[in-house]
Design a protein around this motif. Structure first.
Motif, mmCIF file in Angstrom:
data_model
loop_
_atom_site.group_PDB
_atom_site.id
_atom_site.type_symbol
_atom_site.label_atom_id
_atom_site.label_comp_id
_atom_site.label_asym_id
_atom_site.label_seq_id
_atom_site.Cartn_x
_atom_site.Cartn_y
_atom_site.Cartn_z
ATOM 1 N N TRP A 5 2.389 -2.606 -15.942
ATOM 2 C CA TRP A 5 1.924 -1.565 -15.011
ATOM 3 C C TRP A 5 0.405 -1.674 -14.855
ATOM 4 O O TRP A 5 -0.307 -1.948 -15.816
ATOM 5 N N SER A 6 -0.046 -1.451 -13.643
ATOM 6 C CA SER A 6 -1.488 -1.487 -13.384
ATOM 7 C C SER A 6 -2.149 -0.237 -13.950
ATOM 8 O O SER A 6 -1.474 0.724 -14.349
ATOM 9 N N GLU A 7 -3.497 -0.267 -14.000
ATOM 10 C CA GLU A 7 -4.223 0.927 -14.410
ATOM 11 C C GLU A 7 -3.995 2.033 -13.389
ATOM 12 O O GLU A 7 -3.879 1.787 -12.196
ATOM 13 N N LYS A 8 -3.953 3.277 -13.859
ATOM 14 C CA LYS A 8 -3.702 4.407 -12.969
ATOM 15 C C LYS A 8 -4.946 4.688 -12.112
ATOM 16 O O LYS A 8 -6.066 4.533 -12.574
ATOM 17 N N GLN A 9 -4.673 5.055 -10.877
ATOM 18 C CA GLN A 9 -5.751 5.450 -9.963
ATOM 19 C C GLN A 9 -5.408 6.839 -9.437
ATOM 20 O O GLN A 9 -4.256 7.114 -9.083
ATOM 21 N N THR A 10 -6.430 7.739 -9.370
ATOM 22 C CA THR A 10 -6.207 9.109 -8.882
ATOM 23 C C THR A 10 -7.027 9.325 -7.614
ATOM 24 O O THR A 10 -8.209 8.963 -7.564
ATOM 25 N N PHE A 11 -6.367 9.921 -6.603
ATOM 26 C CA PHE A 11 -7.040 10.188 -5.330
ATOM 27 C C PHE A 11 -7.467 11.644 -5.246
ATOM 28 O O PHE A 11 -6.663 12.546 -5.507
ATOM 29 N N VAL B 187 -5.520 15.964 3.903
ATOM 30 C CA VAL B 187 -4.930 14.750 3.312
ATOM 31 C C VAL B 187 -6.050 13.966 2.640
ATOM 32 O O VAL B 187 -6.030 13.730 1.438
ATOM 33 N N VAL B 188 -7.046 13.575 3.422
ATOM 34 C CA VAL B 188 -8.180 12.814 2.897
ATOM 35 C C VAL B 188 -9.403 13.720 2.757
ATOM 36 O O VAL B 188 -10.226 13.519 1.865
ATOM 37 N N TYR B 189 -9.491 14.731 3.636
ATOM 38 C CA TYR B 189 -10.683 15.565 3.655
ATOM 39 C C TYR B 189 -10.312 17.040 3.598
ATOM 40 O O TYR B 189 -9.364 17.483 4.271
ATOM 41 N N LYS B 190 -11.147 17.831 2.805
ATOM 42 C CA LYS B 190 -10.990 19.276 2.729
ATOM 43 C C LYS B 190 -12.021 19.936 3.643
ATOM 44 O O LYS B 190 -13.021 19.326 4.015
ATOM 45 N N PHE C 198 0.850 -1.177 0.000
ATOM 46 C CA PHE C 198 0.000 0.000 0.000
ATOM 47 C C PHE C 198 0.894 1.239 0.000
ATOM 48 O O PHE C 198 2.049 1.200 0.435
ATOM 49 N N VAL C 199 0.331 2.371 -0.511
ATOM 50 C CA VAL C 199 1.046 3.646 -0.551
ATOM 51 C C VAL C 199 0.041 4.728 -0.198
ATOM 52 O O VAL C 199 -1.102 4.712 -0.693
ATOM 53 N N ALA C 200 0.446 5.705 0.650
ATOM 54 C CA ALA C 200 -0.412 6.822 1.015
ATOM 55 C C ALA C 200 -0.273 7.922 -0.033
ATOM 56 O O ALA C 200 0.844 8.275 -0.435
ATOM 57 N N LEU C 201 -1.427 8.493 -0.492
ATOM 58 C CA LEU C 201 -1.453 9.519 -1.529
ATOM 59 C C LEU C 201 -1.905 10.854 -0.959
ATOM 60 O O LEU C 201 -2.525 10.917 0.116
ATOM 61 N N ARG C 202 -1.585 11.903 -1.728
ATOM 62 C CA ARG C 202 -2.086 13.241 -1.407
ATOM 63 C C ARG C 202 -3.150 13.632 -2.438
ATOM 64 O O ARG C 202 -3.249 13.006 -3.504
ATOM 65 N N ASP C 203 -3.903 14.683 -2.110
ATOM 66 C CA ASP C 203 -4.999 15.108 -2.988
ATOM 67 C C ASP C 203 -4.484 15.346 -4.411
ATOM 68 O O ASP C 203 -3.524 16.099 -4.626
#
Length: 895
Positions: A202-208, A269-272, A177-182
């Protein structure tokens, strides 16, 4: 014989193949084919009748291997009669030889294998079918987002993972797992080991994308603005009158007229941050006006909800209070209002107004009981005033006592707060009564009289003298006369007249009768006696008891004593005399070191002495302990009253047991003694004049020539110390080493206890070593001995060992039974043979055949036998081959 020759050729051919063709060219020749009898022929080169003389035997082609793949491991089954295998990687790859049946391939390699013949009977096989190893490409990781955490499932075969964020540089993942930013975009691939597994795509790209928090909802609770908790918020910002402040709480207190709105703060990070809430404004609430009521002089009101206190106004003056009532004085007026906290509530309006006036008390109603005038309590009165003979006084009770001829009237006193004084009552007059005369009776020496109602006391006259009392009786002495009259209080009652007159006389007591109970003189109780006087040896003594103890030879008599109030003394009793008994001397017995006797209940204690002239000592038990050699004498001690002390018992002497000497055995140089069950310990010394030492165990280590003295220690009560046991240690002589030589190295088994070894070769200089081996040259004489430490072990004798070149053994005593196919051997009488080993066929497994044994063959089988030596003086023999043939045409000999 022909088969064994082919066997030798096969071995030689294999060797040539391994060493190269040049080696075979230099030393290998083909032997002629002799006849089946194994003979040498007539020198012409063979049998003249042979039709195929000089023709070459055709070679057999070996089967080609079949390769199987298990992962990247290529393997094939052994090909019968193959002496090895040739393989190549790729069709044009270099050929290489292997004796294994397995090879490890890498991705894309193609393998070819063929079996190697001996070039005598068998020729190489064809190449196997080509097998190509393709590594497995790892599956593309399936990734999902859980909030800002990009996660993927672990793949079997993956050794790690790499990921890219926003198409940047590749980074190695330490987890799945990897932690992402907005706004971060991520893709991942699995890394293989490059052998069994290749990297994945490479896997499909995912955007957070971070979420916006929801807006809180504000409600007012009094002056407190409260808002709903927003899930995932890390805090809040509220705005009051245009000014923003942060908080972690879910409420804020407001003042009158303030407005508020709130928004939730995200973690970025997860919430604005969320949007602003609804806006609310707070206004103070006016309290209600109290309603006052008048109860007596007290004005009270119901509590006003949410009030923090009150203000009341009396005669134009305002005062604050936390109470719900106020006391007024006559003519005062009052009104009240509630005070707010100025946080949620503001002051209320004025209440209704009330005025207070005093009330006049009622007039008391008087009653007369004896000389006491009383009245019922007047409601709300705080006291009373009464008037007697024109003089006013304050009353502390609801009654007043009068004397003969007095008159009284009463009025109630008000508190001048709610009530004022009442009017005077009617008047009452009091007249006193005359008391009656008592009746006197005699009870022993006590004159008693009847109680006269309402009397406060009495006057009695004895022998013309008057005395006052509050009692109803008085004690008289012998011959006294009495009369009585009642005394009035001179308030309600006047004194009465004299009673009847009575006279008292004393009574003489009875005479006691004495009896003797042991040393105690006893008598029955004399009725009405207060005590007794007894006379012993002319001396009188008083007692309250009904007995007296006598000593040997004493006489006693008794008389009863009167109280000289009702009764006077009686006469003297009969006289009795006491004679005491002597106690029996104790019957003693000895139990171990304890002298015991049966206790005589008549004895007060016992006395003993150790030795006929010993000091006399006291004991209260039934036994005493003796030390070794002591003699005890016992006697019973009487009480000096009933019983006299006995004579001394017979003397008993105690002798303790002497312990036996310890039995000593040897464990090496340690002297070990058996433990005595009655010993408390052991003492030992080294040498006759050595220091005595208390043993902590049951053994002592000695050195050569030391003498041990050891003895068992007794408890000093039941057991005495034993005599000394002496033993001397003589060091053990070591056994000499027994060497043997293998390939020029002479070695021997370590000798237990040896600290080193001395040796001499061919009479040369004596040398010392701590090793257990020494290098020898052929044909020499070795003298050797083990060296001891000189204390526990002494050096061994010299051992002489002659080293000569070892002898190579031969196989002897082997016999073939043609009828049964049984091959037997017996090497029991053959010098140097330790055992035989055998195998069936040249490639058979070696089997231990023992010093003697047998094996059964079938037609055509060949057994190979070898004699095994010690490797030092005798070396193993060569293999001896023996073929079984029912016709007797098999071969036999060394190979």
């Amino acid at each position: 014989m022909k088969k064994i020759v082919y066997f030798l050729l096969s071995l030689m051919t294999c060797a040539c193949f391994m060493l190269g063709a040049s080696a075979c060219d230099q030393g290998l020749s083909v032997l002629p084919d002799n006849d089946a009898t194994g003979g040498q022929g007539d020198g012409t080169g063979g049998d003249n009748n042979s039709d195929d003389k000089g023709e070459e035997t055709p070679k057999i082609a070996l089967n080609k291997p079949v390769i199987t793949l298990n992962g990247n491991l290529a393997s094939w089954k052994a090909i019968e009669n193959a002496v090895g295998y040739v393989y190549k990687i790729g069709e044009d790859g270099a050929e290489q030889i292997t004796m294994d049946l397995v090879l490890v391939l890498t991705h894309g390699q193609t393998l070819y294998v063929k079996a190697m013949g001996d070039n005598v009977s068998y020729q190489d096989s064809d190449w196997s079918a080509a097998v190509t190893y393709e590594a497995i490409k790892l599956a593309t990781p399936t990734m999902s987002l859980n909030k800002n955490l990009a996660k993927w499932s672990g793949l079997v075969g993956a050794i790690s993972y790499v990921y890219k964020i926003n198409d940047g540089e590749e980074q190695r993942a330490t987890n799945v797992f990897v932690a992402l930013r907005d706004g971060d975009t991520i893709s991942v691939k699995a890394i293989g080991d490059g052998t069994l597994y290749l990297d994945s795509d490479w896997s499909e790209k995912q955007t957070f994308h971070a979420e916006y928090l929801s807006a809180p909802i504000i409600t007012l609770d009094g002056n407190v603005a409260r808002w709903t908790k927003v899930e995932n918020a890390v805090g809040y910002v509220y705005e009051i009158d245009g000014e923003e402040r942060e908080t972690s709480e879910l409420s804020v207190a407001l003042v009158d007229g303030q407005s508020i709105k709130v928004k939730a703060l995200g973690d970025n990070v997860v919430y604005k941050d969320g949007g602003w809430s609804n806006e609310e404004t707070f206004y103070l609430t006016q309290l209600s006006a109290p309603i006052i009521t008048l109860d007596g002089n007290v004005v009270s009101w119901e509590e006003v909800e949410n009030a923090v206190g009150y203000v009341y106004e009396i005669d134009g003056e305002e005062r604050e209070t936390s109470e719900l009532s106020v006391a007024l004085v006559d003519g005062q007026s009052i009104r009240v209002k509630a005070l707010g906290d100025n946080v949620v509530y503001k002051d209320g309006g004025w209440s209704n107004e009330e005025t207070f006036y005093l009330t006049k008390l009622a007039t008391p109603m008087l009653t007369l009981d004896g000389n006491v005038v009383s009245w019922e309590e007047v409601e709300n009165a705080v006291g009373y005033v009464y008037e007697i003979d024109g003089e006013e006084r304050e009353a502390s009770e609801l009654s007043v006592a009068l004397v003969d001829g007095q008159s009284i009237r009463v009025k109630a006193i008000g508190d001048n707060v709610v009530y004022k004084d009442g009017g005077w009552s009617g008047e009452i007059i009091f007249a006193a009564d005359v008391l009656s005369a008592p009746i006197v009776t005699l009870d022993g020496n006590v004159a008693r009289w009847t109680e006269v109602e309402n009397a406060i006391g009495y006057v009695y006259e004895i022998d013309g003298e008057e005395r006052e009392t509050r009692e109803l009786s008085v004690a008289l002495t012998d011959g006294q006369s009495i009369r009585v009259k009642a005394i009035g209080d001179n308030v309600v009652y006047k004194d009465g007249g004299w009673s009847n007159e009575e006279t008292f006389y004393l009574t003489k007591l009875a005479t006691p009768t004495l009896t003797l109970d042991g040393n105690v003189a006893r008598w029955e109780e004399v009725e009405n006696a207060i005590g007794y006087v007894y006379e012993i040896d002319g001396e009188e003594r008083e007692t309250r008891e009904l007995s007296v103890a006598l000593v040997d030879g004493q006489s006693v008599k008794v008389k009863a004593i009167g109280d000289n109030v009702v009764y006077k003394d009686g006469g003297w009793s009969n006289e009795v005399t006491y004679i005491a008994l002597t106690l029996d001397k104790p019957q003693v017995r000895l139990v171990k070191n304890v002298v015991r006797w049966v206790v005589d209940e008549r004895a007060t204690k016992y006395e003993y002495k150790i030795g006929i002239n010993g000091v006399i000592q006291t004991i209260e038990g039934d036994s005493i302990e003796l030390a070794h050699g002591e003699t005890a004498y016992i006697r019973a001690v009487g009480d000096g009253l009933l019983f006299k002390t006995s004579a001394w018992s017979m003397g008993l002497t105690y002798s303790a047991t002497k312990l036996a000497m310890p039995k000593v055995t040897w464990e090496g140089n340690v002297a070990v003694w058996t433990e005595h069950s009655f010993a408390t310990g052991y003492v030992y010394k080294i040498g006759e004049n050595g220091e005595e030492i208390v043993a902590t165990g049951n053994g002592v280590a000695l050195t050569n020539g030391q003498t041990l003295y050891v003895k068992a220690v007794g408890d000093g009560v039941f057991y005495l110390d034993s005599e000394w046991r002496t033993v001397t240690y003589t060091a053990q002589k070591l056994v000499p080493p027994k060497p043997k030589t293998v390939e020029g190295v002479c070695s021997w088994t370590a000798v237990t206890g040896a600290v080193a070894y001395e040796y001499q070769i061919d009479g040369g200089q004596v040398q010392q070593t701590e090793n257990t081996s020494v290098a020898l040259s052929a044909y020499c004489t070795l003298k050797i001995r083990a060296i001891g430490d000189g204390e526990i072990y002494t050096s061994s004798d010299w051992y002489t060992y002659v080293y000569d070149a070892p002898t190579k053994l031969e196989v002897v005593g082997v016999h073939l039974n043609v009828a049964t196919g049984v091959v037997a051997w017996d090497g029991k009488s053959v010098e140097g043979v330790e055992k035989y080993v055998y195998k069936i066929g040249a490639d058979g497994a070696e089997t231990d055949g023992g010093i003697s044994g047998k094996v059964t063959l079938i037609e055509g089988e060949v057994v190979y036998i070898k004699a095994i030596g010690d490797g030092a003086e005798y070396l193993d023999s060569d293999w001896y081959a023996l073929q079984y043939s029912k016709s007797g045409n098999g071969f036999e000999g060394y190979v």
